[in-house]
Write a protein that holds these residues in place. Structure first.
Motif, PDB file in Angstrom:
ATOM      1  N   UNK A 166       0.874  -1.172   0.000  1.00 18.68           N
ATOM      2  CA  UNK A 166       0.000   0.000   0.000  1.00 18.68           C
ATOM      3  C   UNK A 166       0.911   1.222   0.000  1.00 18.68           C
ATOM      4  N   UNK A 167       0.588   2.191  -0.853  1.00 19.30           N
ATOM      5  CA  UNK A 167       1.412   3.395  -0.941  1.00 19.30           C
ATOM      6  C   UNK A 167       0.505   4.612  -0.843  1.00 19.30           C
ATOM      7  N   UNK A 168       0.770   5.467   0.135  1.00 15.31           N
ATOM      8  CA  UNK A 168      -0.069   6.641   0.375  1.00 15.31           C
ATOM      9  C   UNK A 168       0.797   7.881   0.245  1.00 15.31           C
ATOM     10  N   UNK A 169       0.509   8.706  -0.761  1.00 22.52           N
ATOM     11  CA  UNK A 169       1.371   9.843  -1.069  1.00 22.52           C
ATOM     12  C   UNK A 169       0.574  11.141  -0.982  1.00 22.52           C
ATOM     13  N   UNK A 170       0.992  12.009  -0.070  1.00 26.67           N
ATOM     14  CA  UNK A 170       0.271  13.272   0.149  1.00 26.67           C
ATOM     15  C   UNK A 170       1.006  14.412  -0.554  1.00 26.67           C
ATOM     16  N   UNK A 171       0.502  14.824  -1.679  1.00 27.61           N
ATOM     17  CA  UNK A 171       1.101  15.884  -2.500  1.00 27.61           C
ATOM     18  C   UNK A 171       2.600  15.650  -2.729  1.00 27.61           C
ATOM     19  N   UNK A 172       2.936  14.459  -3.276  1.00 29.62           N
ATOM     20  CA  UNK A 172       4.359  14.115  -3.438  1.00 29.62           C
ATOM     21  C   UNK A 172       5.068  15.000  -4.451  1.00 29.62           C
ATOM     22  N   UNK A 173       4.323  15.696  -5.296  1.00 29.49           N
ATOM     23  CA  UNK A 173       4.968  16.499  -6.342  1.00 29.49           C
ATOM     24  C   UNK A 173       4.883  17.993  -6.047  1.00 29.49           C
ATOM     25  N   UNK A 174       4.517  18.331  -4.804  1.00 32.80           N
ATOM     26  CA  UNK A 174       4.264  19.746  -4.466  1.00 32.80           C
ATOM     27  C   UNK A 174       5.445  20.669  -4.771  1.00 32.80           C
ATOM     28  N   UNK A 175       6.675  20.215  -4.518  1.00 37.65           N
ATOM     29  CA  UNK A 175       7.820  21.127  -4.709  1.00 37.65           C
ATOM     30  C   UNK A 175       8.605  20.819  -5.984  1.00 37.65           C
ATOM     31  N   UNK A 176       8.006  20.082  -6.902  1.00 35.84           N
ATOM     32  CA  UNK A 176       8.800  19.581  -8.029  1.00 35.84           C
ATOM     33  C   UNK A 176       8.497  20.288  -9.339  1.00 35.84           C
ATOM     34  N   UNK A 177       9.530  20.325 -10.202  1.00 37.48           N
ATOM     35  CA  UNK A 177       9.345  20.857 -11.553  1.00 37.48           C
ATOM     36  C   UNK A 177       8.629  19.805 -12.406  1.00 37.48           C
ATOM     37  N   UNK A 178       8.296  20.180 -13.635  1.00 32.43           N
ATOM     38  CA  UNK A 178       7.496  19.296 -14.493  1.00 32.43           C
ATOM     39  C   UNK A 178       8.173  17.950 -14.732  1.00 32.43           C
ATOM     40  N   UNK A 199      -2.507   5.489  -3.435  1.00 31.93           N
ATOM     41  CA  UNK A 199      -3.331   6.696  -3.339  1.00 31.93           C
ATOM     42  C   UNK A 199      -2.417   7.907  -3.402  1.00 31.93           C
ATOM     43  N   UNK A 200      -2.709   8.820  -4.321  1.00 34.11           N
ATOM     44  CA  UNK A 200      -1.939  10.063  -4.411  1.00 34.11           C
ATOM     45  C   UNK A 200      -2.882  11.246  -4.262  1.00 34.11           C
ATOM     46  N   UNK A 201      -2.586  12.085  -3.274  1.00 34.63           N
ATOM     47  CA  UNK A 201      -3.275  13.358  -3.126  1.00 34.63           C
ATOM     48  C   UNK A 201      -2.484  14.387  -3.919  1.00 34.63           C
ATOM     49  N   UNK A 202      -3.167  15.173  -4.715  1.00 38.35           N
ATOM     50  CA  UNK A 202      -2.425  16.160  -5.501  1.00 38.35           C
ATOM     51  C   UNK A 202      -3.291  17.335  -5.925  1.00 38.35           C
ATOM     52  N   UNK A 203      -2.633  18.434  -6.240  1.00 38.23           N
ATOM     53  CA  UNK A 203      -3.294  19.577  -6.873  1.00 38.23           C
ATOM     54  C   UNK A 203      -2.928  19.642  -8.347  1.00 38.23           C
ATOM     55  N   UNK A 204      -2.048  18.728  -8.748  1.00 32.86           N
ATOM     56  CA  UNK A 204      -1.494  18.712 -10.106  1.00 32.86           C
ATOM     57  C   UNK A 204      -2.562  18.233 -11.080  1.00 32.86           C
ATOM     58  N   UNK A 205      -3.029  19.089 -11.983  1.00 35.96           N
ATOM     59  CA  UNK A 205      -4.096  18.637 -12.884  1.00 35.96           C
ATOM     60  C   UNK A 205      -3.555  17.597 -13.863  1.00 35.96           C
TER      61      UNK A 205
END
Ligand SMILES: Nc1ncnc2c1ncn2[C@@H]1O[C@H](COP(=O)(O)OP(=O)(O)OP(=O)(O)O)[C@@H](O)[C@H]1O
Ligand SMILES: [Mg+2]
Length: 224
Positions: A166-178, A199-205
């Motif tokens: 099980x992998x739970x990722x909370x905004x893992x790409x928040x500080x990353x470039x494209x 499960x990935x939580x993100x704001x990344x569309x």
């Protein structure tokens, strides 16, 4: 390993108006399927991290249950729950969790060294992950000297190193470039492809492109 939440709810003590309790998560039933990348989006404060932290067993719910496979997380003692999480659940929290007295590589190996020592094969896997996340050159330095995005990628390597079911990722790409965002999304997708429930939580569309399933959180209510 499948995760099933039933009647899961979380209230926080918080004075708002006349009420002392704030319901961050209204009772929800939810299944996180194996072999799939589920992406959860929603506005700031909608309850995404609350859900993720409950699924990770990092805090206890006000009501309801979480099953990881056959294991009822909140029927375990704190010690049992920590051991279970370490063995089966990879968590990438929203905040920083670097241990500054350890090197980057040692941070990534923590899931092994917490309970014993890291074997050659495990060290090789950690190094391969650092390579894949493009921070291999930083393996021997202190996390104190890393940028926000490098720290994030170190945390991702740590969550992946034991190949958790099980992998739970909370905004893992928040500080990353494209470019790094794509690398991380691909790594999570690969974990799902290998059979993990992710499960990935993100704001990344852009994350939609990688998702097998999309969920939205709105005011503590989850919808498909
Ligand atoms: N420990 C706490 N005590 C009281 N209220 C809390 C606590 N943690 C979170 N909350 C409240 O619960 C709500 C949901 O918080 P949560 O962190 O789950 O949101 P989120 O969707 O992850 O937001 P973000 O996108 O900003 O990370 C927020 O209104 C927040 O203020
Ligand atoms: Mg959050």
């Amino acid at each position: 390993m499948k995760m099933t939440a039933q009647g899961l709810t979380k209230e926080y003590a918080r004075k708002s108006g006349n009420a002392n309790r704030f319901t961050a998560l209204h009772p929800l039933d939810f299944t996180l399927e194996t072999g799939a990348l589920t992406v959860l989006m929603g506005r700031s404060g909608s309850g995404k991290s609350t859900l993720l932290n409950l699924l990770a067993g990092l805090m206890r719910p006000t009501g309801g249950t979480v099953l990881a496979g056959e294991t009822d997380l909140f029927a375990l003692s704190d010690r049992e729950l920590s051991a279970f999480r370490n063995a089966h659940i990879g968590v990438i929290p929203q905040g920083q969790t670097a241990i500054y007295s350890l090197s980057v590589l040692e941070n990534v190996l923590l899931p092994y060294t917490l309970t014993g020592s890291a074997e050659g094969e495990e060290i090789a896997r950690a190094k391969a992950l650092l390579e894949r996340l493009d921070i291999a050159g930083l393996a021997d330095i202190s996390p104190a000297d890393l940028s926000g995005g490098e720290l994030r990628r170190m945390a991702i390597a740590r969550a992946l190193v034991r190949q958790p079911e099980i992998l739970l990722a909370d905004e893992p790409t928040a500080d990353l470039d494209d470019e790094n965002t794509a690398t991380v999304c691909k790594a999570l997708q690969a974990a799902a492809g290998a059979g993990a429930a992710v499960l990935m939580v993100t704001h990344e569309s852009g994350a939609e492109a990688y998702a097998d399933r999309m969920l939205t959180m709105q005011g503590g209510v989850l919808s498909e």
